[in-house]
Motif scaffolding. Structure first.
Motif, PDB file in Angstrom:
ATOM      1  N   LEU A 117      61.329  41.424  -2.508  1.00  0.00           N
ATOM      2  CA  LEU A 117      61.393  41.916  -1.382  1.00  0.00           C
ATOM      3  C   LEU A 117      59.677  41.385  -0.464  1.00  0.00           C
ATOM      4  O   LEU A 117      59.763  40.620   0.340  1.00  0.00           O
ATOM      5  CB  LEU A 117      60.450  43.163  -1.415  1.00  0.00           C
ATOM      6  N   ASP A 120      60.569  37.918   1.261  1.00  0.00           N
ATOM      7  CA  ASP A 120      61.717  37.546   2.362  1.00  0.00           C
ATOM      8  C   ASP A 120      61.617  36.300   3.280  1.00  0.00           C
ATOM      9  O   ASP A 120      60.140  36.424   3.684  1.00  0.00           O
ATOM     10  CB  ASP A 120      61.375  39.405   3.208  1.00  0.00           C
ATOM     11  N   ASP A 122      61.790  36.484   6.221  1.00  0.00           N
ATOM     12  CA  ASP A 122      61.502  36.778   7.224  1.00  0.00           C
ATOM     13  C   ASP A 122      60.248  36.912   7.482  1.00  0.00           C
ATOM     14  O   ASP A 122      59.767  38.135   6.548  1.00  0.00           O
ATOM     15  CB  ASP A 122      62.096  37.920   7.602  1.00  0.00           C
ATOM     16  N   LYS A 125      59.043  40.796   7.492  1.00  0.00           N
ATOM     17  CA  LYS A 125      59.409  41.716   6.536  1.00  0.00           C
ATOM     18  C   LYS A 125      59.264  41.617   4.748  1.00  0.00           C
ATOM     19  O   LYS A 125      57.921  42.633   4.709  1.00  0.00           O
ATOM     20  CB  LYS A 125      61.065  41.673   6.187  1.00  0.00           C
ATOM     21  N   LYS A 145      60.164  49.650  -0.197  1.00  0.00           N
ATOM     22  CA  LYS A 145      61.098  49.817   0.936  1.00  0.00           C
ATOM     23  C   LYS A 145      61.552  49.783   2.173  1.00  0.00           C
ATOM     24  O   LYS A 145      62.145  49.809   3.170  1.00  0.00           O
ATOM     25  CB  LYS A 145      62.551  50.112  -0.001  1.00  0.00           C
ATOM     26  N   HIS A 148      59.788  47.982   4.719  1.00  0.00           N
ATOM     27  CA  HIS A 148      60.461  46.915   5.051  1.00  0.00           C
ATOM     28  C   HIS A 148      61.872  47.429   5.308  1.00  0.00           C
ATOM     29  O   HIS A 148      62.666  47.795   4.821  1.00  0.00           O
ATOM     30  CB  HIS A 148      60.137  46.382   3.074  1.00  0.00           C
ATOM     31  N   PRO A 149      61.396  46.715   6.340  1.00  0.00           N
ATOM     32  CA  PRO A 149      62.278  46.849   7.668  1.00  0.00           C
ATOM     33  C   PRO A 149      63.969  46.720   6.811  1.00  0.00           C
ATOM     34  O   PRO A 149      64.050  45.218   6.628  1.00  0.00           O
ATOM     35  CB  PRO A 149      62.400  45.945   8.499  1.00  0.00           C
ATOM     36  N   ALA A 151      65.717  46.842   3.814  1.00  0.00           N
ATOM     37  CA  ALA A 151      66.054  47.168   2.608  1.00  0.00           C
ATOM     38  C   ALA A 151      66.722  47.349   2.499  1.00  0.00           C
ATOM     39  O   ALA A 151      66.702  48.769   2.587  1.00  0.00           O
ATOM     40  CB  ALA A 151      64.075  47.162   1.940  1.00  0.00           C
TER      41      ALA A 151
END
Length: 151
Positions: A117, A120, A122, A125, A145, A148-149, A151
């Protein structure tokens, strides 16, 4: 087993710490206990889930510090909670999954999903996950999570 291992220095209590650590980390064991001529424990070697450590009863002039820590990834939040709570008994929490146990040794207790995560591809994120983690002592993966968009 690698010929490289980490050695931890204790003023005293290396054998007690070794027994405690191997009781907490699955697939761990005490390899051997070395005693001096007086019968007192000098050093203990342990395997923590395949990683070799030496624990030395040195002297009180040096104490463990946060320059090194034992990093442990656990597969579930329940495993994180169990290990965190056991290590924290008599210890001190710190930020971002770090704590110092009752012997002064620093640990990082991390959910196995966390590195993915935080890394990521991105950046938004990764940043959201990092910002959520920075608000925590014990890592709670579900809260990260949520931050975290997708996830």
């Amino acid at each position: 087993m690698s010929s490289v291992q980490t050695f931890l220095w204790f003023a005293s209590g290396a054998e007690e710490a070794a027994e405690f650590y191997v009781s907490l980390v699955p697939d761990s064991r005490i390899v051997d206990v070395q005693r001096g001529p007086d019968g007192q424990v000098v050093a203990v070697r342990i395997d923590l889930d395949g990683q070799r450590f030496g624990l030395l009863n040195g002297n009180p002039h040096y104490a463990p510090n946060d320059f090194a820590s034992i990093y442990v990834e656990r597969p579930t939040q329940e495993d994180v909670d169990r290990l965190w709570d056991a290590l924290l008994d008599g210890g001190e929490p710190a930020a971002c999954g770090w704590l110092r146990d009752r012997y002064g040794v620093s640990w990082q207790v991390i959910p196995a999903e966390l590195p993915g995560l935080l890394a990521d591809p991105d950046p938004a994120k990764a940043r959201a996950a990092t910002e959520a983690m920075l608000t925590m002592q014990k890592i709670e993966i579900d809260k990260i999570k949520q931050a975290h968009p997708a996830a």
